[in-house]
Design an enzyme around this catalytic site. Structure first.
Site, PDB file in Angstrom:
ATOM      1  N   LYS A  24       0.811  -1.208   0.000  1.00 23.39           N
ATOM      2  CA  LYS A  24       0.000   0.000   0.000  1.00 23.39           C
ATOM      3  C   LYS A  24       0.851   1.268   0.000  1.00 23.39           C
ATOM      4  CE  LYS A  24      -4.226  -2.060   1.734  1.00 23.39           C
ATOM      5  NZ  LYS A  24      -3.789  -3.442   2.080  1.00 23.39           N
ATOM      6  N   ASP A  25       2.137   1.148   0.310  1.00 18.52           N
ATOM      7  CA  ASP A  25       3.017   2.310   0.199  1.00 18.52           C
ATOM      8  C   ASP A  25       3.013   2.885  -1.221  1.00 18.52           C
ATOM      9  OD1 ASP A  25       3.976   2.441   2.856  1.00 18.52           O
ATOM     10  OD2 ASP A  25       5.476   0.889   2.458  1.00 18.52           O
TER      11      ASP A  25
END
Ligand SMILES: *Cc1c(COP(=O)(O)O)cnc(C)c1O
Length: 436
Positions: free
Chosen positions: A107-108
């Site tokens: 998700k970064d």
């Protein structure tokens, strides 16, 4: 490019509004007016391009009329500061490691790109203040918070289900401070998601404040997830084999991005939807009936989703046709026991440590490839670093996965949260008294 709502084609927004609003005003999810096709030249030339160059070309195909090339390049260069390597596990099975970012999860990628894109659009009219509301089942929150940390004119409020995220995830969410606040909800992830959706639909709030979303419904989170499928394919040595991706899925944002990559021209034979026992999509593929349910807890808690929000986008892409979706996707439910067994086996046989989410991708990919008769290769996504799930992984392994330093530092921080119930009024009152 304009974006339309999955609820009605007539509900449209330009890129700026789609990104800043997150959810369309009719409650639908934004989709690009068109899914662009990338040129054959670009696809044949992937091996000569860096990850950032690949990302830039893809981003440009969506945002060229809304963000100038220099700014778009700047967004990508500051967002994508870590690699997405493909690692061979054994034979024709590979993993795409998506945990090299600051919070050690895929998700970064989305969060960092989205934060910078939002800042870009807010800077166009300086007095706007944006409050990001995000529901997390574990990993979204910390990735979003890190993505937005100290972004001017933006506050982030994270809702997470009390007691239902891992210790490490909780520390990552609650120790950041600055412009980030964590709300500890006495309920499930679905409650958190419902509270956020209710707030977005509440005119008392939206007429007063600019609210933005940052979970997987935001189109600016989805688009950067397309980048790494091309980056992964680039790294495959034999491009003549049929290629399969297995995506460990919860809200199905990552898988929707994979499908978009395929439609844009990436030669993916089929996409394998790996879920835990929250298997509404595999069940839909089998029976044609979509029956969402409250989520069940599993060892892969970032996939504990009983009503995947991006199903609306999948339906939109497939024009609500079951057979179209079946052509693109194959689904498999993986149990906790099967995933634990895989973690043990892959460590013992191949000396590679899977995390519980990646393990479900591995199991689904392995079982699919067994039934494929053409020469093929597969890539499953390692969506998180195993050290984030040390308590699970050590059930079947003798040693703890080493904790990378960027994770170790937050474990020494001080947890700060505000507790709320699942009643919407609690959230509303909090927002009305704290946003200025
Ligand atoms: C969020 C998450 C998933 C699920 O991704 P979706 O895009 O919601 O399907 C899988 N694994 C990890 C580690 C996650 O954080």
């Amino acid at each position: 490019m304009d974006f339309y709502s999955t609820n009605s084609n007539g509900c449209r927004a330009n890129a700026k509004n789609a990104v800043l609003q997150g959810l369309a005003s009719d409650g639908g999810l934004y989709m690009p007016a068109e899914i662009p096709s990338l040129s054959k030249h670009f696809l044949d030339n992937l091996e000569n391009l860096s990850f950032q160059e690949i990302a830039f070309e893809i981003a440009k195909s969506f945002f060229s009329s809304d963000i100038n090339d220099t700014d778009l390049r700047g967004i990508i260069e500051s967002a994508l500061t870590f690699p997405a390597p493909v690692v061979n596990i054994h034979d024709n099975i590979n993993t795409l490691e998506l945990f090299h970012g600051p919070t050690l999860a895929f998700k970064d990628f989305g969060a960092r790109f989205m934060a910078r894109t939002m800042s870009h659009f807010l800077n166009e009219n300086e007095k706007q203040h944006l409050t990001i509301l995000v529901a997390t089942s574990g990993d979204t929150g910390s990735a979003v918070a890190q993505g937005f940390l100290d972004c001017p004119n933006i506050d982030v409020i994270i809702l997470y289900p009390a007691g239902k995220v891992s210790k490490i995830q909780e520390m990552q969410l609650t120790t950041i401070g600055h412009n980030i606040t964590a709300l500890e909800v006495n309920g499930t992830f679905d409650d958190c998601q419902r509270l956020v959706k209710t707030a977005f639909a509440d005119k008392n709030l939206t007429e007063k404040f600019l609210l933005g979303s940052a979970n997987s419904i935001n189109i600016a989170r989805l688009i950067p997830q397309i980048f790494y499928y091309f980056e992964a394919y680039k790294q495959l040595k034999n491009k003549k084999l049929a290629t399969f991706f297995a995506v460990p899925s919860g809200n199905f944002g990552n898988l929707t991005a994979c499908l978009m990559a395929k439609i844009m021209g990436l030669p993916i034979e089929k996409i394998i939807a790996a879920t835990n026992i929250n298997d509404v999509v595999p069940q839909y593929l089998e029976s044609g009936v979509f029956s969402p349910h409250p989520s069940y807890q599993t060892i892969a808690n970032a996939m504990d989703v009983g009503n995947p929000s991006n199903f609306a986008r999948l339906q939109d892409i497939c024009k609500k046709d079951l057979n179209t979706m079946r052509n693109y996707l194959w689904g498999l439910k993986v149990t906790d026991d099967e995933a634990l067994q895989a973690i043990k086996e892959v460590k013992e046989k191949y000396n590679y440590t899977l995390d519980p989410h990646g393990a479900m991708g591995y199991v689904a990919l392995s079982s699919y490839l067994k039934q494929v008769s053409i020469p093929s290769q597969g890539i499953f996504l390692e969506t998180a670093h195993p050290a984030k799930f040390g308590d699970v992984v050590t059930k079947v392994l003798t040693e703890n996965p080493a904790i990378p330093e960027r994770l170790a530092t937050c474990l020494n921080g001080k947890k700060e949260t505000i507790k709320i119930s699942t009643a919407y009024i609690d959230l509303k009152e909090y927002l009305l008294t704290t946003i200025n």
